[in-house]
Each structure stands twice: as structure tokens, then as C-alpha cells.
Design an enzyme around this catalytic site. Structure first.
Site, PDB file in Angstrom:
ATOM      1  CB  CYS A   2      -0.867   0.014   1.245  1.00  0.00           C
ATOM      2  SG  CYS A   2      -1.741  -1.513   1.501  1.00  0.00           S
ATOM      3  NE  ARG A  27       4.509   1.343  -2.411  1.00  0.00           N
ATOM      4  CZ  ARG A  27       5.351   1.624  -1.414  1.00  0.00           C
ATOM      5  NH1 ARG A  27       6.345   2.442  -1.653  1.00  0.00           N
ATOM      6  NH2 ARG A  27       5.221   1.100  -0.232  1.00  0.00           N
ATOM      7  CD1 TRP A  74      -1.259  -4.816  -4.488  1.00  0.00           C
ATOM      8  CD2 TRP A  74      -0.965  -6.343  -2.906  1.00  0.00           C
ATOM      9  NE1 TRP A  74      -0.946  -5.998  -5.098  1.00  0.00           N
ATOM     10  CE2 TRP A  74      -0.769  -6.962  -4.165  1.00  0.00           C
ATOM     11  CE3 TRP A  74      -0.831  -7.118  -1.771  1.00  0.00           C
ATOM     12  CZ2 TRP A  74      -0.442  -8.305  -4.311  1.00  0.00           C
ATOM     13  CZ3 TRP A  74      -0.502  -8.451  -1.917  1.00  0.00           C
ATOM     14  CH2 TRP A  74      -0.322  -9.040  -3.169  1.00  0.00           C
ATOM     15  CG  ASN A 100       0.769   1.515   3.935  1.00  0.00           C
ATOM     16  OD1 ASN A 100      -0.375   1.565   3.481  1.00  0.00           O
ATOM     17  ND2 ASN A 100       1.799   2.085   3.348  1.00  0.00           N
ATOM     18  N   GLY A 101      -0.042  -1.760   7.032  1.00  0.00           N
ATOM     19  CA  GLY A 101       0.335  -2.664   8.127  1.00  0.00           C
ATOM     20  C   GLY A 101      -0.859  -3.500   8.581  1.00  0.00           C
ATOM     21  CD  GLU A 481      11.801 -21.242  -9.361  1.00  0.00           C
ATOM     22  OE1 GLU A 481      11.053 -21.919 -10.106  1.00  0.00           O
ATOM     23  OE2 GLU A 481      11.798 -19.995  -9.330  1.00  0.00           O
ATOM     24  CE  LYS A 485      12.690 -17.119 -11.145  1.00  0.00           C
ATOM     25  NZ  LYS A 485      11.684 -18.115 -11.130  1.00  0.00           N
ATOM     26  CD  GLU A 488      11.554 -16.981 -15.308  1.00  0.00           C
ATOM     27  OE1 GLU A 488      10.512 -16.764 -15.941  1.00  0.00           O
ATOM     28  OE2 GLU A 488      11.563 -17.264 -14.102  1.00  0.00           O
ATOM     29  CG  HIS A 504      18.749 -43.282 -15.804  1.00  0.00           C
ATOM     30  ND1 HIS A 504      18.808 -44.649 -15.887  1.00  0.00           N
ATOM     31  CD2 HIS A 504      18.755 -42.993 -14.489  1.00  0.00           C
ATOM     32  CE1 HIS A 504      18.818 -45.171 -14.680  1.00  0.00           C
ATOM     33  NE2 HIS A 504      18.777 -44.186 -13.803  1.00  0.00           N
ATOM     34  CE  LYS A 603       5.151 -11.538 -11.183  1.00  0.00           C
ATOM     35  NZ  LYS A 603       6.290 -12.407 -10.802  1.00  0.00           N
TER      36      LYS A 603
END
Ligand code: AGP
Length: 608
Positions: A2, A27, A74, A100-101, A481, A485, A488, A504, A603
Site C-alpha cells: 500500500c 507498487r 493492496w 499500511n500494516g 526452479e 530462473k 528465463e 540415464h 508476469k
């Protein structure tokens, strides 16, 4: 995350606030609002959706008021609706708060206020603050805010204005960033310098427990004991572009380094130490319904699918529930065997991935109960599943998912703990998991402290054409992963494999030109992976290994290693992935790639 913007000065507040809120759009947010005091009257306008919606409503204000507050929200608790948007007001709309919080004792405060006749219009903890400050107001906004904050538990960065004191703006901070900015005949409060840097670069960063009182020509800062606090004035020397990334060159590195706080937020209020269990409020299934689950299907895409693989190991290892992982894009077109004894869990950062959404709809059609593990509050997946849990990672702007992945894994650990303690896991075992989870944020911080060591490694790998990532057990998905990373964002061809699979086929690739990255913490399969490292070394492969602190066997065999602290096997992925995130990032930077917006990628893949 936020955003907060507030001002008191000689110019109309509304335009300044709207400009500032636009600077905070990057943000991520899902609703916004502002409040202005004009001629002793407090006007509030709020809107779900983007700022353009709010702008239309603000145009109707008679924009002369010179003190005001604005907020981009947010959503974390309560859907992204106009009612839940900030600012929140007291009953007679003479006072407005942006925040915020998380107020952790909001429920008990709400009860106390309700007993005194307060009525609530929203689901938010912020509205509780507005009524509490109002209830404690006598003749000083500063004193009322301090009296209220003395009763509050939790985190806040907040701003308060009142039509009773039309030039005063009170701000306070505890656990959520906030600063005041010193203009010429005007003072600002903001959560992010980006919102005010075009007006002034002189800022005073508030620390936890501090309250700032602003008027157009003066300001002072006190602590909650009303003792004056004298603070230095800083000069923001970043350009706007850099500010939006918190001083970092890319969102991706900012989000990698945010992981200690992000993971803390994922676990906030959810660990039950004595019971050795976890509380996941969004899972509105009774213990009996949870016990009736005979099988779990985890479905997702990309990085979230890797998190799902770790979840599979956790759920079978610790909760002893048969679990399988499905690519959402495959699941949706198969004839999956699911029914009302199956729990289908969709994992998605965006909550909008078309394949994952379709897979969950297919599962519902076939009678399965669905559960979402999602980051974006109020997203389509979050709204369509039967129940779910938010990972509270905060907005993830970089296309390559980093903090969302580790927060997904932690969320899966919490779900596993909840289910395992209903079944065979003892309270002592549960407490061991809780303790390991509580240690994670500091351990993550420790590993991130080795970023420089990994940046130096990147020089070697930046020239590679291919790379192989190998891991076993809980760290096999981490190998996948790490490969994702790297490929990409640096466009180097990289593959992940279970380490034992190498003989194998992939071992044919090994030569001195093929970097091999082993994810090899000292867990239950450590000795097995030692022999895999020896096989690679015997064929002159270059080895970089992620190892547990104090490791000597693999350290002796590898060309380079980076160490991670010891934790329980099921949580090693949260630590072992960090060097791989950093390696991918630094290699991509060295190769001059567009780290935050890699070619061909989006995204959120909201199409098939
Ligand atoms: C991760 O780095 C990728 N950008 C991508 O694989 C992503 O994880 C995938 O598209 C799933 O997205 P979601 O978590 O928002 O559903």
C-alpha cells in the site's frame, strides 16, 4: 504494498495527493482514496480499481482544501472494494485515517468500540483505528493518536487528519516504512519518496514508535511517551526511476532481498507454538472435513508448479496424505480422477493464470473441494476456490518469480503442519517444525548476505551456453526452479534433473564446458548426491554446489560452493533456492538482459 501520501500547506491538497499516488502505482494496488479538509468539512472519495476511477470522483470535490491524505491499497484483509478502500473515517466523518500494516488486536478493539456504540462499515482493521482515535479525542489530535496507538498491537504506517484541526496532519510509524518530507510552506507524509521527490528531496525517516505532527510551517516528532525526538534531515539523491525500486537497479533484486520480510508476513499470526501447529483462517473447512480428505492434487504452472512439487514431498512425508502434482495445462484436458474426497489445491502468485484457473474449475465440476494458495488478494482464483490462504508476499513486479516462490513453500509448510497435526504428527514434532519456521527469516537474511560471493561467480557462468541443475528429494524441485530462473532471464539453456537421473542420459552432456549446479544441502539424501558429484567431476564437469554450513565432502569436490544454514529437510528449499535466484540475476545482468521484463514473457499468463 500500500502507498500513503499526505500534505498540509498552502496549495490545494487534492492535486498534490493524486500526483503522488500516481507515483506509487508501480507498487501494485487494487483500490485508492483520498480525504481533504475544506472549510472545516472533511470530504472523502474512494474507489476500487485504478486511480483513473478515483480521479473522476475527485474532480467533483471543490479542491481548495489544503490538508489531505491519500492511499493506494493492496488488499490483505478484506476484498478490494470501495468500502474497504482507505481513508477510513469515524462515525461523524470528522476524522480520517490511512494505514499500511496489520493491527493484530483489531478484533478485541472492535469489540470494545462496538460496546461503546461504534458501527463499522468495512471489514478492515484501519477503520477500527479511525473509531478508536475518535473515541479518545478530546481537544488534541496528537494526543488522541498517541492514546490510541498505546492500545494497538501490530504494525502501522499511518496518517490522520481531522476537520477539527484543519491544518494538522499526524503521522506515526511502527513496522511499516513512513517518512515526512519538508517542503517550502508545506509538509508531506509518505510511505515512499517517489510520491514527493518532485516537490522536495528533504526527508525525515520515521522510526518505530515515533509520531510526527505536521502543520504548513512547522513539524515536531515525539515518541509514544510524548518525549520530543530530534532527527536528522536526509536528502533523497535517487532519481525517480531508482526510487520506485527502493534504490535497487531492478525489481527482481529488490524482491529477492525482501524475502526475510515477505516470509515473516506469510507466517504472521499463523504459527501456534504450544500446539505445534498452524492457523490458516482462509481454510473454512472443519477438522472433520480436513480429515475426510483422502488425496490431494496440487496444480499450478511454472515456478508455482515447482513449489507444488515441494508441497507434494511435504504432504506425503509429514502429513502422510497421498499427493500428486499436475501441470494445470495438462490437468484441465485430462479426465482426472477426482471426487469429493479429493482436495485440489491451485497455487498461483497472480491468481489469474488461465491454465490454473481452468484446472480448478474442472476439479470443481468433478466434485473436488478446491483450495487456493495465492498472492494477489481478490484475484479470480482467490474468489473462485472453495477456500484458500493468501501468501502475503506483497506485490511481485519482476516477471521472474522469487519471493512468491519462497512464500508459497512456507504457505505449503503451514498447510502441511495443519493437516499433519490432525493426523499422525505429534505435538513435539509440530513444535520442531514451528521452531524451524520461526528461524527461517534470519536464515534467509544470512544467505542473502552472501550475494557478493555469488555475484563474483556470475562472471564464470555468464559465458556459459548451457547449464545443468541437479538435486534430490526436497531439492530436486529447487534444481528445476534454478534452471527456470537462469533460462528465463539470461536466456542460457538450462535444465533441472533429479541428480540420480543423470546417468540415464544427461551425463552424456558433461564436459569441461558444461557447468553443473548441485543443490546439495546436508539432508536425508546427502550421501547419495556426493556420488553424483563425483560422477560429474570424473568427467571434468565444472561443479558449483549449494551446501550446508560446515560441509567438507562436497566442498572438497566442487569448484565453488555457497553455504546455507542447517534447517529441517522440508524447509531447505527456502534457503537453497536463494543462491540460485541470485546467480540467475547476476548472470542476466552481466549478459545485459532485461531482468525485470525478459523477452517473450508476461508476469501473468492469462491466456492459454
Ligand atoms: C516464474 O518465474 C515465471 N514467471 C512463471 O513460470 C510463473 O511462475 C507462472 O506463469 C505461474 O504464474 P502464477 O504463479 O501467477 O500462476
Amino acid at each position: 504494498m500500500c502507498g500513503i501520501v499526505g500534505v498540509t500547506g498552502g496549495r490545494p491538497a487534492a492535486p498534490l495527493i493524486m500526483e503522488g499516488l500516481k507515483r506509487l502505482e508501480y507498487r501494485g494496488y487494487d483500490s485508492a482514496g483520498l480525504a481533504v479538509v475544506t472549510d472545516g468539512v472533511l470530504d472523502i472519495e474512494k474507489a476500487a480499481g485504478k486511480l483513473a476511477v478515483l480521479e473522476k470522483r475527485v474532480a467533483s470535490l471543490n479542491g481548495t482544501g489544503r490538508v489531505g491524505l491519500g492511499h493506494t491499497r493492496w488488499a490483505t484483509h478484506g476484498a478490494p472494494t470501495t468500502e474497504n478502500a482507505h481513508p477510513h473515517a469515524n462515525a461523524d466523518a470528522t476524522l480520517a485515517v490511512v494505514h499500511n500494516g496489520i493491527i493484530e488486536n483489531a478484533t478485541s478493539l472492535r469489540e470494545w468500540l462496538s460496546e461503546r456504540g461504534c458501527e463499522f462499515r468495512s471489514e478492515t482493521d484501519t477503520e477500527v483505528l479511525a473509531h478508536l482515535i475518535s473515541e479518545l479525542y478530546t481537544d488534541s489530535l496528537e494526543e488522541a493518536v498517541i492514546a490510541a496507538l498505546r492500545r494497538v498491537e501490530g504494525t502501522y504506517g499511518l496518517g490522520v487528519i481531522s476537520s477539527r484541526e484543519p491544518e494538522t496532519l499526524v503521522a506515526a510509524r511502527s513496522g511499516s516504512p513512513l517518512m515526512i518530507a519538508l517542503g517550502d510552506g508545506e509538509h508531506f507524509v509518505t510511505s515512499d519518496a517517489a510520491a514527493v521527490v518532485e516537490h522536495t528531496r528533504s526527508v525525515v525517516y520515521l522510526d518505530d514508535g515515533e509520531v510526527a505532527v505536521l502543520t504548513p510551517d512547522a513539524y515536531h516528532i515525539v515518541d509514544l511517551d510524548t518525549t520530543r525526538v530530534h532527527k536528522s534531515v536526509s536528502v533523497v539523491d535517487w532519481d525517480l526511476d531508482t526510487i520506485e525500486r527502493g534504490g535497487h537497479p531492478h525489481f527482481m533484486i529488490k524482491e529477492i532481498l525482501e524475502q526475510p520480510d515477505a516470509i515473516t508476513n506469510t507466517m504472521r499470526g499463523r504459527l501456534l507454538e504450544d500446539e505445534g501447529s498452524a492457523r490458516l483462517g482462509g481454510i473454512d473447512m472443519t477438522d472433520d472435513q480436513l480429515l475426510a480428505i483422502e488425496r490431494i492434487v496440487l496444480t499450478a504452472c511454472g515456478t508455482s508448479w515447482h513449489a507444488a512439487l515441494i508441497g507434494e514431498y511435504m504432504l506425503e512425508d509429514l502429513a502422510r496424505i497421498p499427493t500428486e502434482v499436475e501441470y494445470a495445462s495438462e490437468f484441465r484436458y485430462r479426465t482426472p480422477l477426482v471426487d469429493n474426497r479429493t482436495l485440489v489445491v491451485g497455487i498461483s502468485q497472480s491468481g489469474e493464470t488461465a491454465d490454473t484457473l481452468a484446472a480448478l474449475r474442472e476439479a470443481k465440476k468433478r466434485g473436488a473441494r478446491t483450495l487456493g494458495i495465492v498472492n494477489s488478494v481478490g484475484s479470480t482464483i482467490a474468489r473462485e476456490v472453495d477456500s484458500g490462504t493468501y501468501i502475503h508476499a506483497g506485490p511481485e513486479i519482476g516477471v521472474a518469480s522469487t519471493k512468491a516462490f519462497t512464500c508459497q513453500v512456507v504457505s505449503l509448510a503451514l498447510l502441511t503442519l495443519r493437516l499433519a497435526r490432525l493426523r499422525s504428527m505429534s505435538v513435539l514434532q509440530g513444535r520442531e517444525v514451528v521452531l524451524a519456521l520461526q528461524r527461517l527469516p534470519d536464515q534467509v537474511r544470512e544467505v542473502l548476505g552472501r550475494a557478493e560471493q555469488i555475484e563474483k561467480l556470475a562472471e564464470t557462468y555468464a559465458l556459459a551456453q548451457n547449464a545443468l541443475f541437479l538435486g534430490r528429494g526436497y531439492n530436486f524441485p529447487v534444481a528445476l526452479e534454478g534452471a527456470l530462473k537462469l533460462k528465463e532471464i539470461s536466456y542460457i539453456h538450462a535444465e533441472g534433473y533429479p541428480a540420480a537421473e543423470m546417468k540415464h542420459g544427461p551425463i552424456a552432456l558433461i564436459d569441461e564446458m558444461m557447468p553443473v549446479i548441485f543443490v546439495a544441502p546436508n539432508d536425508g539424501v546427502y550421501q547419495k548426491i556426493v556420488s553424483n558429484v563425483q560422477e560429474v567431476r570424473a568427467r571434468h564437469g565444472k561443479v558449483f554446489a549449494v551446501v550446508t554450513e560446515g560441509d567438507d565432502e562436497i566442498t572438497r569436490l566442487a569448484d565453488q560452493t555457497v553455504e546455507i544454514p542447517k534447517t529441517i529437510d522440508s524447509l531447505t528449499p527456502v534457503l537453497s533456492v536463494l543462491p540460485l535466484q541470485l546467480l540467475a540475476y547476476y548472470v542476466a545482468v552481466r549478459r545485459g538482459c532485461d531482468v525485470d521484463q525478459p523477452r517473450n514473457l508476461a508476469k501473468s499468463v492469462t491466456v492459454e
